[in-house]
Design an enzyme around this catalytic site. Sequence first.
Site, PDB file in Angstrom:
ATOM      1  N   GLU A  67       0.871  -1.183   0.000  1.00  0.00           N
ATOM      2  CA  GLU A  67       0.000   0.000   0.000  1.00  0.00           C
ATOM      3  C   GLU A  67       0.902   1.225   0.000  1.00  0.00           C
ATOM      4  O   GLU A  67       2.114   1.109   0.245  1.00  0.00           O
ATOM      5  CB  GLU A  67      -0.862   0.013   1.272  1.00  0.00           C
ATOM      6  N   ALA A  74       2.476   0.992   3.271  1.00  0.00           N
ATOM      7  CA  ALA A  74       2.864  -0.359   3.706  1.00  0.00           C
ATOM      8  C   ALA A  74       3.700  -0.997   2.601  1.00  0.00           C
ATOM      9  O   ALA A  74       3.196  -1.719   1.748  1.00  0.00           O
ATOM     10  CB  ALA A  74       1.624  -1.207   4.013  1.00  0.00           C
ATOM     11  N   ILE A 123       0.850  -3.093  -7.776  1.00  0.00           N
ATOM     12  CA  ILE A 123       0.311  -4.440  -7.983  1.00  0.00           C
ATOM     13  C   ILE A 123       0.627  -4.916  -9.399  1.00  0.00           C
ATOM     14  O   ILE A 123       0.132  -4.375 -10.393  1.00  0.00           O
ATOM     15  CB  ILE A 123      -1.215  -4.483  -7.695  1.00  0.00           C
ATOM     16  N   GLN A 175      28.844  -3.280 -20.440  1.00  0.00           N
ATOM     17  CA  GLN A 175      30.246  -2.871 -20.571  1.00  0.00           C
ATOM     18  C   GLN A 175      30.944  -3.656 -21.687  1.00  0.00           C
ATOM     19  O   GLN A 175      31.719  -3.084 -22.468  1.00  0.00           O
ATOM     20  CB  GLN A 175      30.960  -3.104 -19.228  1.00  0.00           C
ATOM     21  N   GLY A 213      30.121  -2.213 -24.872  1.00  0.00           N
ATOM     22  CA  GLY A 213      30.557  -0.823 -25.036  1.00  0.00           C
ATOM     23  C   GLY A 213      29.417   0.080 -25.464  1.00  0.00           C
ATOM     24  O   GLY A 213      28.287  -0.069 -24.992  1.00  0.00           O
ATOM     25  N   GLU A 224       9.099  -8.009  -3.916  1.00  0.00           N
ATOM     26  CA  GLU A 224       8.964  -9.119  -2.941  1.00  0.00           C
ATOM     27  C   GLU A 224       9.911  -8.920  -1.755  1.00  0.00           C
ATOM     28  O   GLU A 224      10.450  -9.881  -1.207  1.00  0.00           O
ATOM     29  CB  GLU A 224       9.098 -10.482  -3.614  1.00  0.00           C
ATOM     30  N   THR A 281      12.635  -5.578  -0.401  1.00  0.00           N
ATOM     31  CA  THR A 281      13.942  -5.046  -0.823  1.00  0.00           C
ATOM     32  C   THR A 281      15.055  -5.942  -0.273  1.00  0.00           C
ATOM     33  O   THR A 281      14.839  -6.703   0.679  1.00  0.00           O
ATOM     34  CB  THR A 281      14.158  -3.634  -0.259  1.00  0.00           C
TER      35      THR A 281
HETATM   36  N1  COS Z   1       6.412 -17.324   8.256  1.00  0.00           N
HETATM   37  C1  COS Z   1       5.449 -17.398   9.197  1.00  0.00           C
HETATM   38  N2  COS Z   1       5.165 -16.394  10.045  1.00  0.00           N
HETATM   39  C2  COS Z   1       5.880 -15.256   9.920  1.00  0.00           C
HETATM   40  C3  COS Z   1       6.886 -15.108   8.957  1.00  0.00           C
HETATM   41  C4  COS Z   1       7.148 -16.204   8.112  1.00  0.00           C
HETATM   42  N3  COS Z   1       8.090 -16.145   7.175  1.00  0.00           N
HETATM   43  N4  COS Z   1       7.426 -13.878   9.074  1.00  0.00           N
HETATM   44  C5  COS Z   1       6.782 -13.271  10.082  1.00  0.00           C
HETATM   45  N5  COS Z   1       5.855 -14.103  10.587  1.00  0.00           N
HETATM   46  C6  COS Z   1       4.978 -13.864  11.731  1.00  0.00           C
HETATM   47  C7  COS Z   1       5.866 -13.670  12.933  1.00  0.00           C
HETATM   48  O1  COS Z   1       6.193 -14.912  13.528  1.00  0.00           O
HETATM   49  C8  COS Z   1       5.038 -12.778  13.843  1.00  0.00           C
HETATM   50  O2  COS Z   1       4.151 -13.565  14.594  1.00  0.00           O
HETATM   51  P1  COS Z   1       4.377 -13.702  16.192  1.00  0.00           P
HETATM   52  O3  COS Z   1       4.152 -12.306  16.722  1.00  0.00           O
HETATM   53  O4  COS Z   1       3.344 -14.686  16.620  1.00  0.00           O
HETATM   54  O5  COS Z   1       5.782 -14.170  16.380  1.00  0.00           O
HETATM   55  C9  COS Z   1       4.225 -11.957  12.858  1.00  0.00           C
HETATM   56  O6  COS Z   1       4.254 -12.642  11.593  1.00  0.00           O
HETATM   57  C10 COS Z   1       4.817 -10.577  12.674  1.00  0.00           C
HETATM   58  O7  COS Z   1       6.141 -10.730  12.230  1.00  0.00           O
HETATM   59  P2  COS Z   1       7.275  -9.669  12.513  1.00  0.00           P
HETATM   60  O8  COS Z   1       7.199  -9.251  13.957  1.00  0.00           O
HETATM   61  O9  COS Z   1       8.550 -10.220  11.996  1.00  0.00           O
HETATM   62  O10 COS Z   1       6.750  -8.452  11.631  1.00  0.00           O
HETATM   63  P3  COS Z   1       7.437  -7.087  11.264  1.00  0.00           P
HETATM   64  O11 COS Z   1       6.388  -6.046  11.233  1.00  0.00           O
HETATM   65  O12 COS Z   1       8.671  -6.900  12.074  1.00  0.00           O
HETATM   66  O13 COS Z   1       7.833  -7.313   9.698  1.00  0.00           O
HETATM   67  C11 COS Z   1       9.210  -7.919   7.824  1.00  0.00           C
HETATM   68  C12 COS Z   1       8.775  -8.183   9.280  1.00  0.00           C
HETATM   69  C13 COS Z   1       9.989  -6.623   7.655  1.00  0.00           C
HETATM   70  C14 COS Z   1      10.113  -9.120   7.490  1.00  0.00           C
HETATM   71  C15 COS Z   1       7.973  -7.957   6.889  1.00  0.00           C
HETATM   72  O14 COS Z   1       7.159  -6.833   7.101  1.00  0.00           O
HETATM   73  C16 COS Z   1       8.348  -8.019   5.430  1.00  0.00           C
HETATM   74  O15 COS Z   1       8.650  -9.095   4.880  1.00  0.00           O
HETATM   75  N6  COS Z   1       8.332  -6.854   4.719  1.00  0.00           N
HETATM   76  C17 COS Z   1       8.540  -6.810   3.302  1.00  0.00           C
HETATM   77  C18 COS Z   1       7.241  -7.079   2.627  1.00  0.00           C
HETATM   78  C19 COS Z   1       7.405  -7.418   1.198  1.00  0.00           C
HETATM   79  O16 COS Z   1       8.118  -8.341   0.836  1.00  0.00           O
HETATM   80  N7  COS Z   1       6.693  -6.658   0.365  1.00  0.00           N
HETATM   81  C20 COS Z   1       6.678  -6.902  -1.020  1.00  0.00           C
HETATM   82  C21 COS Z   1       5.281  -7.272  -1.381  1.00  0.00           C
HETATM   83  S1  COS Z   1       5.171  -8.300  -2.764  1.00  0.00           S
HETATM   84  S2  COS Z   1       5.835  -7.209  -4.254  1.00  0.00           S
END
Ligand code: COS
Length: 389
Positions: A130, A133, A160, A340, A343, A367, A369
């Site tokens: 989003e 997000a 998307i 490169q 050229g 998916e 960064t």
């Molecule tokens: N498998 C299962 N559960 C998962 C998981 C995974 N790979 N990753 C996280 N979770 C669960 C965690 O276990 C946590 O649950 P608990 O509180 O019960 O432990 C919950 O989800 C929240 O996870 P976390 O605290 O790690 O969340 P954060 O907000 O810190 O976010 C990142 C973690 C940064 C890794 C995540 O937001 C992310 O992957 N961001 C990038 C998103 C992305 O790839 N966007 C592209 C979209 S597609 S183009």
Amino acid sequence: MSDIPLYSLPEEHQAVREAVRAICDAKIAPHAAEVDEQARYPQEAHDALLATDFFAPHVPEQYGGVGADALATVIVIEEVARADVSASLIPAVNKLGSLPVQIGGSEELKQKYLGALARGEGCFSYCLSEPDAGSDAANQKTKAERSGDGWLLNGTKRWITNAGVSEFYTVLAMTDPEKRSKGISAFVVEKSDEGVSFGAPEKKLGIKGSPTREVYLDNVHIPADRIIGDEGQGFEIAMKTLDHTRITIAAQAVGVAQGALDYALDYAKEREQFGRPIADQQGLQFLLADMGMKVEAARQLTYAAAGKSERGDKDLTFFGAAAKCFASDVAMEVTVNAVQVLGGYGYTRDYPVERMMRDAKITQIYEGTNQVQRIVMARQLLAGIQSNI
Ligand code: COS
């Protein structure tokens, strides 16, 4: 001891590569430059992939698909990306969009939507990001509220892939804002649902053949049974999905890097300067050697990760992030170096390597960064989840 050759690609997987490469050579590669130049959807690739069962190869046989395993799916995506990264987003995003249903959906939802995807009734997009997000995926503003016998969705999804082209969308939405990630749920939304509309296509650096648009949800009412899994399970399903599909981005990266390397090798053998092919110059040989070495290392890590995806190993999260991060950095470096090698010619749109260089860049971004991949990897390491190789 097993009679399977040690640490080599099974014959059936090699056959998949040969089959996809033949289709790419005949039906996809010839249109790649024009697709990029006109920033148009690669319909020829769509039709060719559909006709040969490589459109959504991951769909299990029980839902009408061909049931390609994770490694075979990676090989399909790699080979298509070698010809055209935009086209490789068709099988890749069909997996990304539908995997939440496969992971967490009810049996009825799987029959309906995986079946429709397998029959080629439409592509399947994934709506997590989003405006506010991106890396912070849990910061969802899109809302889903119970309404009558279903759900009412409101919000904006951004970046998307294949939006507007796809018939089906997995949409993440907040059902309980107090609970942050535990208050997020996942739903299937159809393009034809009332209140669904799309923004203008983004004007991008690369992957110009794959439309990237906003998806607007304006009082979209969907039946109750369109929820994927339980209420509040959406974030976990979304993250589990990415564990598997980051490997398909690694595959795209390996494919585009291989495409650029192949082109650079042919060019270096033909282009003469100082009275001999530039391939005779040791300085250039060292560059080509590094390119080949890194592409192979990226491929091996990607295939190992695909094996973990298929088996559901406990270190999949680490390997998915590592493969995506490593392979995409390799793709960027190798495609820049291919330019490169060519050229001045490499810098023009008369040759494909500048397109490959522009297309490679997105694999370091989407998916998650590569900075997010490093967060994911570090957390896994610090939690003591080691490779079980
Ligand atoms: N498998 C299962 N559960 C998962 C998981 C995974 N790979 N990753 C996280 N979770 C669960 C965690 O276990 C946590 O649950 P608990 O509180 O019960 O432990 C919950 O989800 C929240 O996870 P976390 O605290 O790690 O969340 P954060 O907000 O810190 O976010 C990142 C973690 C940064 C890794 C995540 O937001 C992310 O992957 N961001 C990038 C998103 C992305 O790839 N966007 C592209 C979209 S597609 S183009």
